[in-house]
Design an enzyme around this catalytic site. Structure first.
Site, mmCIF file in Angstrom:
data_model
loop_
_atom_site.group_PDB
_atom_site.id
_atom_site.type_symbol
_atom_site.label_atom_id
_atom_site.label_comp_id
_atom_site.label_asym_id
_atom_site.label_seq_id
_atom_site.Cartn_x
_atom_site.Cartn_y
_atom_site.Cartn_z
ATOM 1 N N ASN A 16 1.319 -1.107 -0.154
ATOM 2 C CA ASN A 16 -0.090 0.207 -0.054
ATOM 3 C C ASN A 16 0.958 1.405 0.003
ATOM 4 O OD1 ASN A 16 -3.476 -0.529 0.213
ATOM 5 N ND2 ASN A 16 -2.255 -1.576 1.513
ATOM 6 N N ARG A 93 -0.108 -1.941 15.245
ATOM 7 C CA ARG A 93 -0.218 -1.847 16.934
ATOM 8 C C ARG A 93 -1.591 -1.072 17.182
ATOM 9 N NH1 ARG A 93 2.744 -4.440 19.508
ATOM 10 N NH2 ARG A 93 2.650 -3.235 21.004
ATOM 11 N N HIS A 111 -8.479 -1.031 5.683
ATOM 12 C CA HIS A 111 -9.116 -2.681 6.414
ATOM 13 C C HIS A 111 -9.312 -3.618 5.019
ATOM 14 C CE1 HIS A 111 -10.715 -5.569 9.252
ATOM 15 N NE2 HIS A 111 -12.130 -5.528 8.378
ATOM 16 N N THR A 146 -10.359 6.748 14.738
ATOM 17 C CA THR A 146 -10.891 6.740 15.975
ATOM 18 C C THR A 146 -10.155 5.608 17.405
ATOM 19 O OG1 THR A 146 -13.656 5.659 15.871
ATOM 20 C CG2 THR A 146 -12.933 8.029 14.925
ATOM 21 N N ASP A 150 -11.773 0.122 14.087
ATOM 22 C CA ASP A 150 -12.133 -0.351 12.862
ATOM 23 C C ASP A 150 -13.416 0.496 12.609
ATOM 24 O OD1 ASP A 150 -10.171 -1.586 11.165
ATOM 25 O OD2 ASP A 150 -10.651 -3.248 12.108
HETATM 26 C C1 GRF Z 1 -3.176 -4.157 3.954
HETATM 27 O O1 GRF Z 1 -3.454 -5.842 4.150
HETATM 28 C C2 GRF Z 1 -4.309 -3.635 4.450
HETATM 29 O O2 GRF Z 1 -5.437 -4.648 4.256
HETATM 30 C C3 GRF Z 1 -3.804 -4.552 5.980
HETATM 31 O O3 GRF Z 1 -2.265 -4.578 6.299
HETATM 32 C C4 GRF Z 1 -1.989 -4.875 4.723
HETATM 33 C C5 GRF Z 1 -0.840 -4.225 4.500
HETATM 34 O O4 GRF Z 1 -0.459 -4.521 3.195
HETATM 35 N N1 GRF Z 1 -4.013 -3.087 7.140
HETATM 36 P P1 GRF Z 1 1.149 -3.883 3.146
HETATM 37 O O5 GRF Z 1 2.269 -4.270 3.777
HETATM 38 O O6 GRF Z 1 0.711 -2.859 2.380
HETATM 39 O O7 GRF Z 1 0.602 -4.534 1.413
#
Ligand code: GRF
Length: 207
Positions: A16, A93, A111, A146, A150
């Protein structure tokens, strides 16, 4: 349009983060990454950041006797760089009220399910829960953070159909592709000041 500063918090692979870096480099988002911060020294996400000359900070949560002390150390690093928006991207965390209340409506998380589905779960547990539920659709959710884990206002969701023979891994992989579209989109909307939070809902200003 002026560029906003991001702090991206990671613990793992950082796909991401990569999607955010790519969107910025392609000038799709009016933003820059002021810092990538990790609680894991070996997070591959840190390598990705360095490859793109993005400043990195490693803060070992185990060096602090409380969650709050760990968070104070992160806040100091973030505020030193005057970040406007904190993006949790696979940051493993849970954040306390101390951190969350320091950045009201300025923290986003992603999420890998359609919240409130699999609320409070992480990693493979999310996809196992979805498959066990028999749901025909899953997806991903970008939401404000918040103190309700989630549970903050939802900015964007992308839908991914569940296939009959899906394993948790197969579903996770297809959802991840949508995450890489959703997160930059949400950051762009924030950067362009198009998000209005009303109660627990986010209205997107058009135009
Ligand atoms: C993703 O699936 C995200 O939804 C979750 O942790 C994962 C992180 O993946 N919160 P990356 O480290 O961005 O590949």
């Amino acid at each position: 349009m002026s560029r906003i500063k991001l702090a991206v918090l990671v613990s793992g692979g950082g796909t991401n983060l990569q999607a955010i870096i790519d969107a910025i480099e392609q000038k799709e988002i009016p933003a820059e990454i002021a810092v990538v911060m990790s609680n894991k020294s070996d997070a591959y996400a840190l390598k990705r950041a360095k490859q793109h000359n993005v400043p990195v900070v490693y803060i070992n949560n185990k060096s602090y006797s409380s969650r709050e002390d760990f968070e104070r150390a992160m806040i100091a690093e973030i505020d030193k760089r005057q970040a406007d928006l904190i993006c949790l991207a696979g940051f493993m965390r849970v954040l306390t009220t101390l951190f969350v209340s320091h950045y009201p409506n300025r923290i986003l998380n992603i999420h890998p399910a359609l919240l409130p589905a699999a609320k409070g779960l992480y990693g493979e547990h999310v996809h196992e829960a979805i498959l066990n539920s028999g749901a025909k659709f899953s997806g991903c959710t970008v939401h404000f953070v918040t103190t309700d884990v989630d549970g903050g206002p939802i900015v964007i969701q992308k839908i991914v159909p569940v296939e009959d023979n899906d394993t948790p891994q197969m579903l996770a992989e297809r959802i991840l592709l949508q995450e890489h579209i959703a997160y930059p989109e949400a950051i762009k909307l924030f950067a362009e000041n198009k998000l209005e939070i009303v109660g627990n809902r986010v209205k997107i200003k058009r135009g």
